[in-house]
Design an enzyme around this catalytic site. Structure first.
Site, PDB file in Angstrom:
ATOM      1  CB  THR A   6      -0.923   0.008   1.231  1.00  0.00           C
ATOM      2  OG1 THR A   6      -1.700  -1.192   1.250  1.00  0.00           O
ATOM      3  CG2 THR A   6      -1.851   1.206   1.207  1.00  0.00           C
ATOM      4  CE  LYS A  34       1.901  -4.311   6.919  1.00  0.00           C
ATOM      5  NZ  LYS A  34       2.090  -3.420   5.750  1.00  0.00           N
ATOM      6  NE  ARG A  79      -3.775   1.706   3.985  1.00  0.00           N
ATOM      7  CZ  ARG A  79      -3.680   2.883   3.376  1.00  0.00           C
ATOM      8  NH1 ARG A  79      -4.505   3.174   2.387  1.00  0.00           N
ATOM      9  NH2 ARG A  79      -2.771   3.760   3.762  1.00  0.00           N
ATOM     10  CB  ILE A 118       5.605  -5.447   6.964  1.00  0.00           C
ATOM     11  CG1 ILE A 118       6.074  -6.886   6.721  1.00  0.00           C
ATOM     12  CG2 ILE A 118       5.643  -4.655   5.658  1.00  0.00           C
ATOM     13  CD1 ILE A 118       5.198  -7.676   5.764  1.00  0.00           C
ATOM     14  CE1 TYR A 136     -16.884   0.466  -2.811  1.00  0.00           C
ATOM     15  CE2 TYR A 136     -17.421  -1.375  -4.255  1.00  0.00           C
ATOM     16  CZ  TYR A 136     -17.700  -0.111  -3.788  1.00  0.00           C
ATOM     17  OH  TYR A 136     -18.762   0.588  -4.281  1.00  0.00           O
ATOM     18  CE1 TYR A 155      -1.552  -4.815   6.052  1.00  0.00           C
ATOM     19  CE2 TYR A 155      -1.402  -4.295   3.707  1.00  0.00           C
ATOM     20  CZ  TYR A 155      -1.404  -3.889   5.029  1.00  0.00           C
ATOM     21  OH  TYR A 155      -1.252  -2.558   5.326  1.00  0.00           O
TER      22      TYR A 155
END
Length: 297
Positions: A46, A164, A140, A206, A109, A135
């Site tokens: 990202t 992550k 997000r 990360i 989304y 992840y």
């Protein structure tokens, strides 16, 4: 999997003032973080703004990082999305010879159920020629990958080696650490809670701030892994304010401001992101100037 214990950094994509990809700056940043002692590099996560890169630009970023790295550190490539079939197609057609793993974000989304998330990553695991790092970043994606779903995937697919975890929930992270398979890695995706997660049994991070202050942050993580708690927290508190600052007006606008202060690159981001305002810029510059890692490049 030991390659991913410690500090990985999510590399930015630096842009020139005309918004074109700045490959020379990217090489400087790669060398800066490697010299700073990080353990591995994450490409087109990202922080790299892949949502606003063309396919040709993505390939340019990948080639630039691979060439600059010269095989020194393991590389992880961001390969994810909310169209499962499209992700699987990329996994089947891309050359992964330069990469040790992929980082694959939970679908955004669409807001899938836990079963939908499981089936998405199941398809990815079956298609991927390299190990998979999940992840989870609900801020997000609008959906949280629950520990039960992660553990189900980890137990059923040996090539799903890590997550992550960026839910910002230390209790959820601890539940993952408590119930995970022995060799599965729980990697922090939140810089501010990295040290508590490491001390609870996490494998590292990360990081975004590690791209600005790699020496201090990677040393902190190593001290945490060695259970040198007081020394680790001393470093944590040295850079804690900078972590708040770089996320205050969005990522990667904040870390790009650090890079500008270090003389590594411009602070340009692409719309719909915008650069930080003058007040935050001044505070970041002042912190960076006073930091032990603020050197002229």
């Amino acid at each position: 999997m030991q390659s991913f214990v410690g500090t990985g950094v999510a590399l930015v994509t630096p842009f020139k003032k005309d918004f074109s990809v700045d490959t020379e700056a990217l090489v400087r940043i790669v060398n800066f973080v490697i010299d700073g002692g990080v353990e591995y590099l994450v490409v087109l996560g990202t922080t790299g703004e892949p949502a606003t890169l063309t396919n040709d630009e993505k390939e340019l970023v990948i080639k630039t990082i691979v060439d600059a790295n010269k095989g020194r550190l393991p590389l992880v490539l961001g390969v994810g999305g909310n169209n499962t079939a499209q992700v699987v197609e990329e996994l089947k057609t891309r050359d992964f010879s330069d990469f040790s793993a992929i980082l694959s974000v939970s679908p955004y989304y669409n807001k899938p159920t836990q079963e939908g998330i499981y089936q998405h990553f199941s398809a990815i695991a079956k298609a991927s020629p390299v190990p998979v790092i999940l992840y989870n970043v609900p801020g997000r994606t609008a959906s949280n990958v629950l520990p039960s779903t992660v553990i189900r995937l980890a137990n059923e697919f040996k090539n799903i080696i890590a997550i992550k975890e960026a839910a910002g929930d230390i209790v959820q992270a601890m539940k993952l650490i408590q119930t995970k398979p022995k060799d599965f890695l729980v990697i922090s995706g939140d810089d501010m809670v990295t040290l508590p997660m490491v001390l609870a049994g996490g494998a590292g991070v990360i990081s975004v701030i590690g791209e600005g202050f790699p020496r201090q942050f990677s040393d902190m993580v190593r001290l945490g892994l060695e259970r040198k708690v007081d020394e680790a927290y001393e470093l944590h508190y040295q850079i804690a304010d900078s972590i708040d600052m770089i996320f205050e007006q969005g990522n990667p606008a904040g870390i790009k401001e650090v890079h500008k202060a270090l003389g590594l690159s411009e602070n340009t981001v692409r719309l719909p992101l915008v650069s930080v305002n003058q007040d935050l810029s001044d505070r970041i510059k002042a912190f960076t100037k006073n930091s032990l890692t603020a050197v002229t490049v």
